[in-house]
Scaffold this motif. Sequence first.
Motif, PDB file in Angstrom:
ATOM      1  N   ARG A 235      93.519  34.020  59.195  1.00 60.05           N
ATOM      2  CA  ARG A 235      93.401  34.037  61.119  1.00 60.05           C
ATOM      3  C   ARG A 235      91.863  34.934  60.937  1.00 60.05           C
ATOM      4  NH1 ARG A 235      97.994  38.253  62.141  1.00 60.05           N
ATOM      5  NH2 ARG A 235      98.863  35.981  62.593  1.00 60.05           N
ATOM      6  N   ARG A 236      90.711  35.144  60.150  1.00 61.24           N
ATOM      7  CA  ARG A 236      89.848  35.588  59.928  1.00 61.24           C
ATOM      8  C   ARG A 236      88.782  34.836  60.212  1.00 61.24           C
ATOM      9  NH1 ARG A 236      92.596  39.921  59.174  1.00 61.24           N
ATOM     10  NH2 ARG A 236      92.186  41.655  59.586  1.00 61.24           N
ATOM     11  N   GLY A 237      89.732  33.573  59.737  1.00 60.32           N
ATOM     12  CA  GLY A 237      88.836  32.712  59.667  1.00 60.32           C
ATOM     13  C   GLY A 237      87.732  32.242  58.100  1.00 60.32           C
ATOM     14  N   ILE A 238      89.260  32.120  57.365  1.00 57.56           N
ATOM     15  CA  ILE A 238      88.725  30.933  55.955  1.00 57.56           C
ATOM     16  C   ILE A 238      89.645  30.107  56.323  1.00 57.56           C
ATOM     17  CG2 ILE A 238      88.976  31.060  53.644  1.00 57.56           C
ATOM     18  CD1 ILE A 238      87.594  33.916  53.620  1.00 57.56           C
TER      19      ILE A 238
ATOM     20  N   ALA B  59      90.573  22.124  60.681  1.00 58.61           N
ATOM     21  CA  ALA B  59      91.325  21.581  62.442  1.00 58.61           C
ATOM     22  C   ALA B  59      91.243  23.756  62.297  1.00 58.61           C
ATOM     23  CB  ALA B  59      92.533  21.249  61.828  1.00 58.61           C
ATOM     24  N   ALA B  60      91.165  24.219  61.516  1.00 59.49           N
ATOM     25  CA  ALA B  60      91.830  25.680  61.480  1.00 59.49           C
ATOM     26  C   ALA B  60      90.228  26.871  62.571  1.00 59.49           C
ATOM     27  CB  ALA B  60      91.863  26.270  60.341  1.00 59.49           C
ATOM     28  N   ASP B  61      89.189  25.636  62.614  1.00 60.57           N
ATOM     29  CA  ASP B  61      88.167  26.009  62.388  1.00 60.57           C
ATOM     30  C   ASP B  61      87.987  27.217  62.061  1.00 60.57           C
ATOM     31  OD1 ASP B  61      85.598  26.984  64.245  1.00 60.57           O
ATOM     32  OD2 ASP B  61      86.909  28.028  65.541  1.00 60.57           O
ATOM     33  N   PRO B  62      87.502  27.100  60.855  1.00 62.60           N
ATOM     34  CA  PRO B  62      86.795  28.134  59.831  1.00 62.60           C
ATOM     35  C   PRO B  62      85.726  27.836  59.742  1.00 62.60           C
ATOM     36  CG  PRO B  62      87.398  25.891  58.448  1.00 62.60           C
ATOM     37  CD  PRO B  62      87.319  26.134  59.940  1.00 62.60           C
ATOM     38  N   LEU B  63      85.361  30.140  59.349  1.00 62.37           N
ATOM     39  CA  LEU B  63      83.901  29.957  59.099  1.00 62.37           C
ATOM     40  C   LEU B  63      83.370  29.981  57.457  1.00 62.37           C
ATOM     41  CD1 LEU B  63      84.438  33.722  61.489  1.00 62.37           C
ATOM     42  CD2 LEU B  63      83.329  31.564  61.423  1.00 62.37           C
TER      43      LEU B  63
ATOM     44  N   LEU C 215      90.157  23.429  71.995  1.00 60.39           N
ATOM     45  CA  LEU C 215      90.973  24.594  71.447  1.00 60.39           C
ATOM     46  C   LEU C 215      89.415  25.774  71.945  1.00 60.39           C
ATOM     47  CD1 LEU C 215      93.682  24.067  69.410  1.00 60.39           C
ATOM     48  CD2 LEU C 215      94.096  24.048  71.404  1.00 60.39           C
ATOM     49  N   ALA C 216      89.717  26.894  71.711  1.00 58.68           N
ATOM     50  CA  ALA C 216      88.664  27.483  72.082  1.00 58.68           C
ATOM     51  C   ALA C 216      88.153  27.792  70.153  1.00 58.68           C
ATOM     52  CB  ALA C 216      89.423  29.212  72.697  1.00 58.68           C
ATOM     53  N   LEU C 217      86.855  28.106  70.268  1.00 54.06           N
ATOM     54  CA  LEU C 217      86.135  28.205  69.360  1.00 54.06           C
ATOM     55  C   LEU C 217      86.178  29.858  68.509  1.00 54.06           C
ATOM     56  CD1 LEU C 217      83.248  25.341  68.908  1.00 54.06           C
ATOM     57  CD2 LEU C 217      85.820  25.470  67.786  1.00 54.06           C
ATOM     58  N   ARG C 218      86.166  30.091  67.269  1.00 51.76           N
ATOM     59  CA  ARG C 218      86.485  31.412  67.167  1.00 51.76           C
ATOM     60  C   ARG C 218      84.726  31.763  67.329  1.00 51.76           C
ATOM     61  NH1 ARG C 218      89.220  32.851  62.688  1.00 51.76           N
ATOM     62  NH2 ARG C 218      89.991  31.086  62.471  1.00 51.76           N
ATOM     63  N   ASP C 219      84.737  33.247  67.289  1.00 54.53           N
ATOM     64  CA  ASP C 219      83.595  34.036  67.714  1.00 54.53           C
ATOM     65  C   ASP C 219      82.353  33.811  65.840  1.00 54.53           C
ATOM     66  OD1 ASP C 219      80.681  35.309  67.705  1.00 54.53           O
ATOM     67  OD2 ASP C 219      82.247  37.196  67.106  1.00 54.53           O
TER      68      ASP C 219
ATOM     69  N   GLN D 256     103.998  28.343  50.477  1.00 53.18           N
ATOM     70  CA  GLN D 256     102.246  28.879  50.162  1.00 53.18           C
ATOM     71  C   GLN D 256     101.405  28.643  51.478  1.00 53.18           C
ATOM     72  OE1 GLN D 256     101.094  28.000  46.470  1.00 53.18           O
ATOM     73  NE2 GLN D 256      99.360  29.117  46.636  1.00 53.18           N
ATOM     74  N   MET D 257     101.239  27.115  51.328  1.00 51.76           N
ATOM     75  CA  MET D 257     100.488  26.024  52.041  1.00 51.76           C
ATOM     76  C   MET D 257     100.918  26.775  53.827  1.00 51.76           C
ATOM     77  SD  MET D 257     100.091  23.482  54.950  1.00 51.76           S
ATOM     78  CE  MET D 257     102.284  22.787  54.426  1.00 51.76           C
ATOM     79  N   ALA D 258     101.815  27.045  54.118  1.00 50.19           N
ATOM     80  CA  ALA D 258     102.198  27.810  55.715  1.00 50.19           C
ATOM     81  C   ALA D 258     101.561  28.754  55.397  1.00 50.19           C
ATOM     82  CB  ALA D 258     103.439  27.414  56.038  1.00 50.19           C
ATOM     83  N   GLU D 259     101.697  29.857  55.046  1.00 48.26           N
ATOM     84  CA  GLU D 259     101.408  30.846  54.670  1.00 48.26           C
ATOM     85  C   GLU D 259      99.533  30.827  54.379  1.00 48.26           C
ATOM     86  OE1 GLU D 259     102.584  34.148  53.733  1.00 48.26           O
ATOM     87  OE2 GLU D 259     104.196  33.623  54.322  1.00 48.26           O
ATOM     88  N   ALA D 260      99.093  29.791  54.087  1.00 48.53           N
ATOM     89  CA  ALA D 260      97.535  30.065  53.915  1.00 48.53           C
ATOM     90  C   ALA D 260      97.214  29.136  55.476  1.00 48.53           C
ATOM     91  CB  ALA D 260      97.443  28.954  52.763  1.00 48.53           C
ATOM     92  N   PHE D 261      97.977  29.115  56.473  1.00 53.40           N
ATOM     93  CA  PHE D 261      97.482  28.427  57.547  1.00 53.40           C
ATOM     94  C   PHE D 261      98.143  29.528  58.680  1.00 53.40           C
ATOM     95  CE2 PHE D 261      96.467  24.764  55.342  1.00 53.40           C
ATOM     96  CZ  PHE D 261      95.625  24.567  55.969  1.00 53.40           C
ATOM     97  N   GLY D 262      98.318  30.357  58.295  1.00 52.95           N
ATOM     98  CA  GLY D 262      98.945  31.592  59.368  1.00 52.95           C
ATOM     99  C   GLY D 262     100.019  31.694  59.476  1.00 52.95           C
ATOM    100  N   VAL D 263     100.999  30.973  59.259  1.00 55.04           N
ATOM    101  CA  VAL D 263     102.533  30.843  59.392  1.00 55.04           C
ATOM    102  C   VAL D 263     103.186  32.224  58.271  1.00 55.04           C
ATOM    103  CG1 VAL D 263     104.610  30.425  59.175  1.00 55.04           C
ATOM    104  CG2 VAL D 263     102.214  28.804  59.461  1.00 55.04           C
ATOM    105  N   ASP D 264     104.059  32.860  59.483  1.00 55.02           N
ATOM    106  CA  ASP D 264     104.491  34.210  58.775  1.00 55.02           C
ATOM    107  C   ASP D 264     105.803  33.209  58.569  1.00 55.02           C
ATOM    108  OD1 ASP D 264     105.950  36.556  57.957  1.00 55.02           O
ATOM    109  OD2 ASP D 264     105.496  37.246  59.641  1.00 55.02           O
TER     110      ASP D 264
END
Lengths: 345, 591
Positions: free
Chosen positions: B418-421, B506-510, B332-336, B196-204
């Motif tokens: 992925r959308r920044g949360i 570390a996920a660079d969230p908005l 690493l690149a930052l998000r918009d 569940q945690m992995a999914e929350a950081f974008g792991v399929d």
Amino acid sequence: MDLQIFALLVQDGVTNGAVYALLALALVLVFAVTRVIWIPSGEIVAYGTLTLAGLQAGKSPGTVGLLAGMAVVAGSFEVYACLSRGEAHRMPRQLALWAGVPLAIAAASWWLATFELPFWAQILVTLALVTALGPLLYRIAYQPIAEASVLVLLIVSVGVHFALTGLGLWFFGAEGSRTPPFSAASFELHGVTVSVQSLLVVATSLALITALYLFFGRTLTGKALRATALNRTGARLVGISPDLAGALTFTLAALLCAFSGVLIGPITTVYYDSGFLVSLKGFVGAIIGGLVSYPLAAAGALFVGLIEAFASFWASGFKEVIVFTLIVPVLLWRSLTTTHHEEDE
Amino acid sequence: MSSGRKLPFGAWGAAAFVVLLVGVPLVAPQFWVTLGNYIGLYSIVALGLVLLTGVAGQTSFGQAAFVGLGAYTTAYLATTYGVSPWINLLVGLVLTTLLALFNGVLTLPMRGHYLPLATIAWGISIYFMFGNVDFLGGHTGITSIPALNLFGLELRNERYYYYLIWAIALAALWTSNNLLDSRPGRAIRALKGQGQMAEAFGVDTVRLKIVVFVYAALLASVSGWLYAHLQRFVNPSPFGINQGIEYLFMAVVGGAGSVWGAVIGATLITLAKQVLQDVLPTLLGRSGNFEIVVFGILMVVVLQRAREGVWPWLARLLPVREPPPVPAAEPLALRDRTLLAGPLLDVRAARKRFGGLIAVNDLSFAIHAGEILGLIGPNGAGKSTMFNLISGALPLTSGEVVFRGESIGSRKPFAIARRGIGRTFQHVKLIPQMSVLDNVALGAYLRGDAGVLRAAFKLDRAEEARTKAEAARAIERVGLGAHTHAAAGSLPLGKQRIVEIARALAADPLLLLLDEPAAGLRFLEKQELAALLRQLRAAGMTVLLVEHDMDFVMGVTDRLVVMDFGEKLAEGLPAEIQRNPVVLEAYLGGI
């Protein structure tokens, strides 16, 4: 295929299915109360047949030595447990229960085996001997890690399966055995031959299933086991010992397996290592019931028996392939429909 | 610590391993070379199980079937069509990939104990297939398989073959070790109980499980290919379910948490089996497959007494290498971060129904960029449910959750990530044996793209350095720099909660979602947490804080939404809420 063959296959399937159903019930019972996926149930079934065959041959069956050996191990486990907990005063009682009782059963069976017993008495001795193995197995292999995850308990089960298979070879030898049928009679029903043997198997299974139903529905012990199955911690809080519940469950399950062994003996030749495939077929049935529902498990087992009968008619070499490939979609369906808590893994 | 006393042991150990490995075929009698060959073959299979079962938590009893597939493919093609074994190896790998994908797609979505049962079932099916298909020779199998030809040298001699087996085994160890220390590796470690945690950081997670499963199957298939050309004949018996169980047992005994556990387990089991097969018949006075009794009992004892296997026990004798400081690297690149008109997150009439219970009843509120919004309420008010509706852990019954103008109400957690949360968990979900650095680096999963192949061959090092540097910065930011290399599980709860915040950063969230971050913390820890939140706000972070500790919330939030029985009770500034009679009534029961 004509009606004759169809009826014959159905009869075969239902007879085998009835035996698998007993096994499926034992597996559901064990899983529900102890969370153990009891792979070695098949070895207990094989021990049942081989013990009865031994008695038939007028020999003292290998089970006597096995039971005595396990009683000694369980007894020493208890001595160690009592000493390390500083409860030396409980030792005599625990020793009598875990070593004394099984040793007495082993001794009595050994003595009885020297007489020419009637068939029903041989069955009784078989049931007593094989059933006594159940609680000892629980005490030795499972009770020390009763709180471990389902997965660890499953791997332990596989270990026990290995050990029991090898011990089966040691105590019973490599040759297969078949026991005589309870009845050789048969009769015609609408042009279809029905063997009394098949009817007896189905009737015994039904009787045992009814007895289980009554035990769990009507007796306090049965209700206590159901409570443990639902919530182990809660059951402990209201005074039900999980160790006792585990031992009791394994006794009941071993009894069911011993019955399966006695019933399957006349149907097929049983070797020391025949149990594994039999137990896995019981599993397919049990899993159809999600390892929780008794009626669904019994129905599933019946279904497996029928599939097997028809598969062996059309493609006998691929019988096992068909039966075990069948389990995969069933498992998938089950895993997708059960709620699951990640922390349980 | 690299103390002078322990270092020599490690160095001697490594030297002894190399000397033994290289030297055995030069001096040892044939018998030991043969044993060495089998240990190598088994190690390769057990290695796959270390990754699949020990690290990713997916138990398989069916690996022997993949070994059989590799062996039968080359045996059949080489004897029937005279195809070169090297081409057969590729064909075998392709076939194995296909079969593993088929089995994996069918069985890996299964959870808990259903998966191992399924592997037993298909393990048996495939075994009976080998024995019943006519062109594979039935139960007699296939004989006179040609020897391998390597650069014109025919590997008929087991002593030469030994080097080939171990070269492949060591290569497999190297790639597996690389894989574990990488972006996909961190995610693989999270598969065991932390999906569940992995999914929350974008792991399929399902996809990743299938990838690991295929990897383990390919190792098994290579082992089978080697086996076929070593034995030069195959029959179904070594590919049955018992052998599959033995492979798993090797990994468990050796220590399924480390790649070295595979080699140690394979060695111990192979030697034990050899000794038992020699000793037992003389001891018992008759022959038979009696070693499985000892094996079975050993298996039970290991699980009762030493569930982690032999390796952790050996590893304690080895020197602990001081972890190097994390080198600086390009960020690493930052998000918009372009600010859009309107609120950052807009919850519109969100509703969640569980059967007859409406846990969240048409709740609406908005979060504006740069503020800390507190979502509070008494126990059972529906706060956590609302939190899960935003993070995607639960689907909405009706209503909408709009993030930066896009509806995210029906998306999966990894799509929302992925959308920044970014989020934290009410019950801390860290991987306890893994270092704080690696745990936080998992948060940056979506900011990299190194896959399994790149990781296995160490082609991901530039990205990996940037990820680690980014993680180290997040750790510094929350003030845990001193604990960067500590195992996450060794920290006290308060610090673990802060590690969770660093991982989310570390996920660079908005938008940062914090689920009861103060629960179970002591007074001082709460003060530190509050200071951290203020510092984050000063840096422009937007935070949604779900909490029921009133004092804590009053001190750090800009605005509050109060929930009770799934509905909004009040909304406003902390000071207003404190005086609101309705809120007092709900919290204190109206005095």
